[in-house]
Design a protein around this motif. Sequence first.
Motif, mmCIF file in Angstrom:
data_model
loop_
_atom_site.group_PDB
_atom_site.id
_atom_site.type_symbol
_atom_site.label_atom_id
_atom_site.label_comp_id
_atom_site.label_asym_id
_atom_site.label_seq_id
_atom_site.Cartn_x
_atom_site.Cartn_y
_atom_site.Cartn_z
ATOM 1 N N VAL A 182 0.848 -1.199 0.000
ATOM 2 C CA VAL A 182 0.000 0.000 0.000
ATOM 3 C C VAL A 182 0.880 1.245 0.000
ATOM 4 O O VAL A 182 0.660 2.177 -0.773
ATOM 5 C CB VAL A 182 -0.968 0.010 1.202
ATOM 6 C CG1 VAL A 182 -1.666 1.368 1.325
ATOM 7 C CG2 VAL A 182 -1.984 -1.112 1.084
ATOM 8 N N ARG A 183 1.876 1.264 0.846
ATOM 9 C CA ARG A 183 2.794 2.410 0.903
ATOM 10 C C ARG A 183 3.471 2.626 -0.448
ATOM 11 O O ARG A 183 3.611 3.761 -0.899
ATOM 12 C CB ARG A 183 3.834 2.205 1.999
ATOM 13 C CG ARG A 183 3.269 2.401 3.394
ATOM 14 C CD ARG A 183 4.232 2.031 4.483
ATOM 15 N NE ARG A 183 5.586 2.508 4.270
ATOM 16 C CZ ARG A 183 6.612 2.155 5.046
ATOM 17 N NH1 ARG A 183 6.423 1.325 6.066
ATOM 18 N NH2 ARG A 183 7.824 2.621 4.808
ATOM 19 N N HIS A 184 3.903 1.548 -1.087
ATOM 20 C CA HIS A 184 4.564 1.671 -2.388
ATOM 21 C C HIS A 184 3.612 2.282 -3.411
ATOM 22 O O HIS A 184 3.984 3.195 -4.155
ATOM 23 C CB HIS A 184 5.056 0.296 -2.856
ATOM 24 C CG HIS A 184 5.932 0.381 -4.054
ATOM 25 N ND1 HIS A 184 5.446 0.372 -5.335
ATOM 26 C CD2 HIS A 184 7.288 0.506 -4.159
ATOM 27 C CE1 HIS A 184 6.452 0.469 -6.187
ATOM 28 N NE2 HIS A 184 7.573 0.563 -5.499
ATOM 29 N N ALA A 185 2.378 1.797 -3.439
ATOM 30 C CA ALA A 185 1.395 2.307 -4.394
ATOM 31 C C ALA A 185 1.141 3.799 -4.182
ATOM 32 O O ALA A 185 1.060 4.569 -5.143
ATOM 33 C CB ALA A 185 0.088 1.525 -4.281
ATOM 34 N N VAL A 186 1.012 4.216 -2.926
ATOM 35 C CA VAL A 186 0.668 5.609 -2.627
ATOM 36 C C VAL A 186 1.887 6.522 -2.728
ATOM 37 O O VAL A 186 1.861 7.531 -3.445
ATOM 38 C CB VAL A 186 0.019 5.729 -1.226
ATOM 39 C CG1 VAL A 186 -0.156 7.192 -0.831
ATOM 40 C CG2 VAL A 186 -1.322 5.009 -1.215
ATOM 41 N N GLU B 292 2.303 6.763 -6.825
ATOM 42 C CA GLU B 292 1.395 7.909 -6.995
ATOM 43 C C GLU B 292 2.100 9.247 -6.785
ATOM 44 O O GLU B 292 1.918 10.179 -7.569
ATOM 45 C CB GLU B 292 0.221 7.780 -6.022
ATOM 46 C CG GLU B 292 -0.771 8.927 -6.080
ATOM 47 C CD GLU B 292 -1.844 8.837 -4.996
ATOM 48 O OE1 GLU B 292 -2.417 9.898 -4.684
ATOM 49 O OE2 GLU B 292 -2.099 7.731 -4.470
ATOM 50 N N GLN B 293 2.909 9.339 -5.718
ATOM 51 C CA GLN B 293 3.480 10.630 -5.352
ATOM 52 C C GLN B 293 4.936 10.808 -5.779
ATOM 53 O O GLN B 293 5.488 11.892 -5.615
ATOM 54 C CB GLN B 293 3.351 10.851 -3.843
ATOM 55 C CG GLN B 293 1.898 10.905 -3.398
ATOM 56 C CD GLN B 293 1.751 11.173 -1.920
ATOM 57 O OE1 GLN B 293 2.711 11.189 -1.166
ATOM 58 N NE2 GLN B 293 0.518 11.408 -1.497
ATOM 59 N N GLY B 294 5.562 9.779 -6.288
ATOM 60 C CA GLY B 294 6.917 9.897 -6.799
ATOM 61 C C GLY B 294 8.010 9.976 -5.750
ATOM 62 O O GLY B 294 9.117 10.441 -6.032
ATOM 63 N N VAL B 295 7.734 9.505 -4.524
ATOM 64 C CA VAL B 295 8.752 9.496 -3.480
ATOM 65 C C VAL B 295 9.794 8.416 -3.825
ATOM 66 O O VAL B 295 9.436 7.298 -4.220
ATOM 67 C CB VAL B 295 8.123 9.218 -2.095
ATOM 68 C CG1 VAL B 295 9.190 9.025 -1.025
ATOM 69 C CG2 VAL B 295 7.166 10.343 -1.719
ATOM 70 N N ASP B 296 11.053 8.732 -3.666
ATOM 71 C CA ASP B 296 12.137 7.791 -3.921
ATOM 72 C C ASP B 296 12.029 6.612 -2.951
ATOM 73 O O ASP B 296 11.828 6.808 -1.754
ATOM 74 C CB ASP B 296 13.479 8.514 -3.728
ATOM 75 C CG ASP B 296 14.657 7.671 -4.142
ATOM 76 O OD1 ASP B 296 14.858 6.586 -3.550
ATOM 77 O OD2 ASP B 296 15.393 8.100 -5.042
ATOM 78 N N GLU B 297 12.183 5.403 -3.462
ATOM 79 C CA GLU B 297 12.087 4.212 -2.614
ATOM 80 C C GLU B 297 13.080 4.243 -1.461
ATOM 81 O O GLU B 297 12.789 3.737 -0.376
ATOM 82 C CB GLU B 297 12.315 2.945 -3.448
ATOM 83 C CG GLU B 297 11.127 2.591 -4.292
ATOM 84 C CD GLU B 297 11.274 1.231 -4.956
ATOM 85 O OE1 GLU B 297 11.680 0.266 -4.277
ATOM 86 O OE2 GLU B 297 10.977 1.148 -6.146
ATOM 87 N N ARG C 253 3.820 7.310 7.691
ATOM 88 C CA ARG C 253 3.476 6.493 6.527
ATOM 89 C C ARG C 253 1.998 6.109 6.484
ATOM 90 O O ARG C 253 1.639 4.999 6.113
ATOM 91 C CB ARG C 253 4.334 5.235 6.456
ATOM 92 C CG ARG C 253 5.850 5.438 6.532
ATOM 93 C CD ARG C 253 6.349 6.401 5.469
ATOM 94 N NE ARG C 253 7.776 6.275 5.232
ATOM 95 C CZ ARG C 253 8.724 6.979 5.854
ATOM 96 N NH1 ARG C 253 8.393 7.867 6.780
ATOM 97 N NH2 ARG C 253 9.988 6.802 5.544
ATOM 98 N N VAL C 254 1.130 7.048 6.857
ATOM 99 C CA VAL C 254 -0.311 6.798 6.775
ATOM 100 C C VAL C 254 -0.697 6.899 5.298
ATOM 101 O O VAL C 254 -0.466 7.922 4.653
ATOM 102 C CB VAL C 254 -1.112 7.813 7.614
ATOM 103 C CG1 VAL C 254 -2.609 7.546 7.495
ATOM 104 C CG2 VAL C 254 -0.663 7.758 9.073
ATOM 105 N N ALA C 255 -1.264 5.820 4.781
ATOM 106 C CA ALA C 255 -1.565 5.763 3.349
ATOM 107 C C ALA C 255 -2.848 4.983 3.105
ATOM 108 O O ALA C 255 -3.081 3.944 3.718
ATOM 109 C CB ALA C 255 -0.418 5.083 2.607
ATOM 110 N N VAL C 256 -3.659 5.504 2.190
ATOM 111 C CA VAL C 256 -4.862 4.815 1.727
ATOM 112 C C VAL C 256 -4.824 4.850 0.201
ATOM 113 O O VAL C 256 -4.516 5.890 -0.384
ATOM 114 C CB VAL C 256 -6.150 5.497 2.260
ATOM 115 C CG1 VAL C 256 -7.397 4.850 1.666
ATOM 116 C CG2 VAL C 256 -6.191 5.447 3.788
ATOM 117 N N LEU C 257 -5.127 3.718 -0.421
ATOM 118 C CA LEU C 257 -5.114 3.658 -1.881
ATOM 119 C C LEU C 257 -6.016 4.746 -2.467
ATOM 120 O O LEU C 257 -7.096 5.029 -1.930
ATOM 121 C CB LEU C 257 -5.565 2.286 -2.361
ATOM 122 C CG LEU C 257 -4.673 1.103 -1.976
ATOM 123 C CD1 LEU C 257 -5.291 -0.206 -2.480
ATOM 124 C CD2 LEU C 257 -3.255 1.276 -2.514
ATOM 125 N N ALA C 258 -5.584 5.340 -3.557
ATOM 126 C CA ALA C 258 -6.275 6.498 -4.148
ATOM 127 C C ALA C 258 -7.756 6.246 -4.409
ATOM 128 O O ALA C 258 -8.591 7.106 -4.123
ATOM 129 C CB ALA C 258 -5.566 6.918 -5.437
#
Length: 142
Positions: A19-23, A27-32, A72-77
Amino acid sequence: MIETRVVESDAEREDALAVRHAVFVEEQGVDEDLEYDDHDSEAVHFVAYDGSEPVGAARLRELDDGIGKVERVAVLADRREEGIGRELMARLEERARADGFDELKLHSQSHAADFYADLEYDRYGETFEEAGIPHVRMRKEL
């Protein structure tokens, strides 16, 4: 129905990270290299499921004595505005209280600050950039 739980297995951990990877990464382009850090090994992770599908994630770690850090609070778009974030935060705060935290702090992306304000987090300090995204500091006494 959404079920939010503390991660207890490798499979649940992988679901939270997905989920974090997807968001954040996709989605947001944050570097892994920024998204996944040394704190992942020490944090308590949370994952929200709709049936068997992971739809949300968060983590909690100790920042200082009696102070927890929400990260790292994330919810799928395509699942936002359904209350999943609120469920994650409720479960996280419940755990934080059980772990003896008196206060929670977080760095909110600026566009999400109202979400946390609705959950009684107070903004403090100036806007700053983290991972190329404007953020604000927020905190809440438990």
